[in-house]
Every structure is written in C-alpha cells, then in structure tokens.
Design a protein around this motif. Structure first.
Motif, PDB file in Angstrom:
ATOM      1  N   MET A   1     -45.665  12.181   8.617  1.00 50.11           N
ATOM      2  CA  MET A   1     -45.408  10.778   8.442  1.00 50.11           C
ATOM      3  C   MET A   1     -44.065  10.443   9.092  1.00 50.11           C
ATOM      4  N   ALA A   2     -44.085   9.531  10.041  1.00 53.09           N
ATOM      5  CA  ALA A   2     -42.870   9.181  10.762  1.00 53.09           C
ATOM      6  C   ALA A   2     -41.944   8.358   9.879  1.00 53.09           C
ATOM      7  N   ARG A   3     -40.672   8.564  10.051  1.00 55.86           N
ATOM      8  CA  ARG A   3     -39.683   7.787   9.301  1.00 55.86           C
ATOM      9  C   ARG A   3     -39.286   6.583  10.136  1.00 55.86           C
ATOM     10  N   ARG A   4     -40.260   5.721  10.342  1.00 59.62           N
ATOM     11  CA  ARG A   4     -40.050   4.514  11.132  1.00 59.62           C
ATOM     12  C   ARG A   4     -40.841   3.379  10.486  1.00 59.62           C
ATOM     13  N   CYS A   5     -40.223   2.224  10.391  1.00 61.57           N
ATOM     14  CA  CYS A   5     -40.889   1.061   9.810  1.00 61.57           C
ATOM     15  C   CYS A   5     -41.876   0.503  10.828  1.00 61.57           C
ATOM     16  N   PRO A   6     -43.138   0.287  10.439  1.00 62.09           N
ATOM     17  CA  PRO A   6     -44.124  -0.212  11.401  1.00 62.09           C
ATOM     18  C   PRO A   6     -43.916  -1.675  11.795  1.00 62.09           C
ATOM     19  N   LEU A   7     -43.176  -2.438  11.008  1.00 65.85           N
ATOM     20  CA  LEU A   7     -42.978  -3.856  11.302  1.00 65.85           C
ATOM     21  C   LEU A   7     -41.696  -4.125  12.081  1.00 65.85           C
ATOM     22  N   THR A   8     -40.588  -3.537  11.662  1.00 65.46           N
ATOM     23  CA  THR A   8     -39.321  -3.817  12.319  1.00 65.46           C
ATOM     24  C   THR A   8     -38.918  -2.742  13.319  1.00 65.46           C
ATOM     25  N   GLY A   9     -39.501  -1.553  13.222  1.00 61.20           N
ATOM     26  CA  GLY A   9     -39.167  -0.472  14.137  1.00 61.20           C
ATOM     27  C   GLY A   9     -37.918   0.295  13.752  1.00 61.20           C
ATOM     28  N   LYS A  10     -37.361   0.023  12.573  1.00 62.31           N
ATOM     29  CA  LYS A  10     -36.173   0.749  12.138  1.00 62.31           C
ATOM     30  C   LYS A  10     -36.522   2.222  11.983  1.00 62.31           C
ATOM     31  N   GLY A  11     -35.657   3.079  12.498  1.00 63.60           N
ATOM     32  CA  GLY A  11     -35.894   4.510  12.427  1.00 63.60           C
ATOM     33  C   GLY A  11     -34.623   5.261  12.103  1.00 63.60           C
ATOM     34  N   ILE A  12     -34.654   6.561  12.299  1.00 61.12           N
ATOM     35  CA  ILE A  12     -33.510   7.415  12.022  1.00 61.12           C
ATOM     36  C   ILE A  12     -32.442   7.190  13.083  1.00 61.12           C
ATOM     37  N   GLN A  13     -31.188   7.088  12.640  1.00 58.83           N
ATOM     38  CA  GLN A  13     -30.058   7.030  13.559  1.00 58.83           C
ATOM     39  C   GLN A  13     -29.185   8.243  13.304  1.00 58.83           C
ATOM     40  N   SER A  14     -28.417   8.630  14.300  1.00 54.51           N
ATOM     41  CA  SER A  14     -27.537   9.778  14.118  1.00 54.51           C
ATOM     42  C   SER A  14     -26.090   9.338  14.258  1.00 54.51           C
ATOM     43  N   GLY A  15     -25.228  10.140  13.660  1.00 52.88           N
ATOM     44  CA  GLY A  15     -23.807   9.843  13.711  1.00 52.88           C
ATOM     45  C   GLY A  15     -23.015  11.020  13.199  1.00 52.88           C
ATOM     46  N   HIS A  16     -21.817  10.748  12.704  1.00 53.79           N
ATOM     47  CA  HIS A  16     -20.933  11.801  12.229  1.00 53.79           C
ATOM     48  C   HIS A  16     -20.433  11.492  10.827  1.00 53.79           C
ATOM     49  N   ASN A  17     -20.271  12.555  10.027  1.00 49.91           N
ATOM     50  CA  ASN A  17     -19.421  12.490   8.847  1.00 49.91           C
ATOM     51  C   ASN A  17     -18.012  12.749   9.359  1.00 49.91           C
TER      52      ASN A  17
END
Length: 99
Positions: A1-17
């Motif tokens: 199951m993809a971690r992406r919203c089917p309506l808005t397309g929001k998905g996983i983002q990457s960054g730093h602690n």
C-alpha cells in the motif's frame, strides 16, 4: 500500500533531524493518511478511501466526494481516484436518464 494520498498526491518527504550541535541525520516526513468513510449520493452508499487529513478537509469544503471529484481534472488524480470518478459520472448519467 503506497503512502500517497490518491486525491492530493501528498507523499513521503525526506529531510534531516538537526541536533543542537547541528548534526544532521536523515529522516522521513510521513503524510497523515487516515481511513475515511465518505457518503456518495451518486453511488447511493459509503465509499471507503485512505486519504490525507488535508484532502478530507478539502472534500468536505467542496461539498462531498461527488462534488470534489467532478470538479477536479483527471490529470491531478491517481488511478484509483479516476476509477471512482468514472463510477460517479456513470451513476449520475444513469440517474439523469431515468429522470
């Protein structure tokens, strides 16, 4: 199951602690996906869909899942959302023909 919203397309983002000493370690920002049950007037029942809370607010603001999907371009939707939109359009056409 993809971690992406089917309506808005929001998905996983990457960054730093970033620590107090300015050490950076990789992390992932997950979208706030929730299992929602939305009432579809055209389909005459409940539609279960996993979407972001932001999308849920947008759907409610636009007057429900039917109005939201009919008012948005197909290119901005995922395949599952496009299929749902086609089902709604087909059901509305059937209701118009019967009336």
């Amino acid at each position: 199951m993809a971690r992406r919203c089917p309506l808005t397309g929001k998905g996983i983002q990457s960054g730093h602690n970033v620590s107090h000493a300015n050490n950076k370690t990789k992390r992932r920002f997950m979208p706030n996906l929730q299992q929602a049950s939305l009432v579809s007037d055209a389909l005459g029942g409940v539609v279960h869909i996993r979407l972001s809370v932001n999308a849920l607010r947008t759907v409610e603001h636009n007057g429900g899942i039917d109005a939201y999907l009919l008012g948005i371009a197909d290119t901005r939707l995922s395949d599952d959302a496009r299929r749902l939109k086609k089902r709604i359009e087909k059901a509305l056409a059937k209701q118009q023909k019967a009336a």
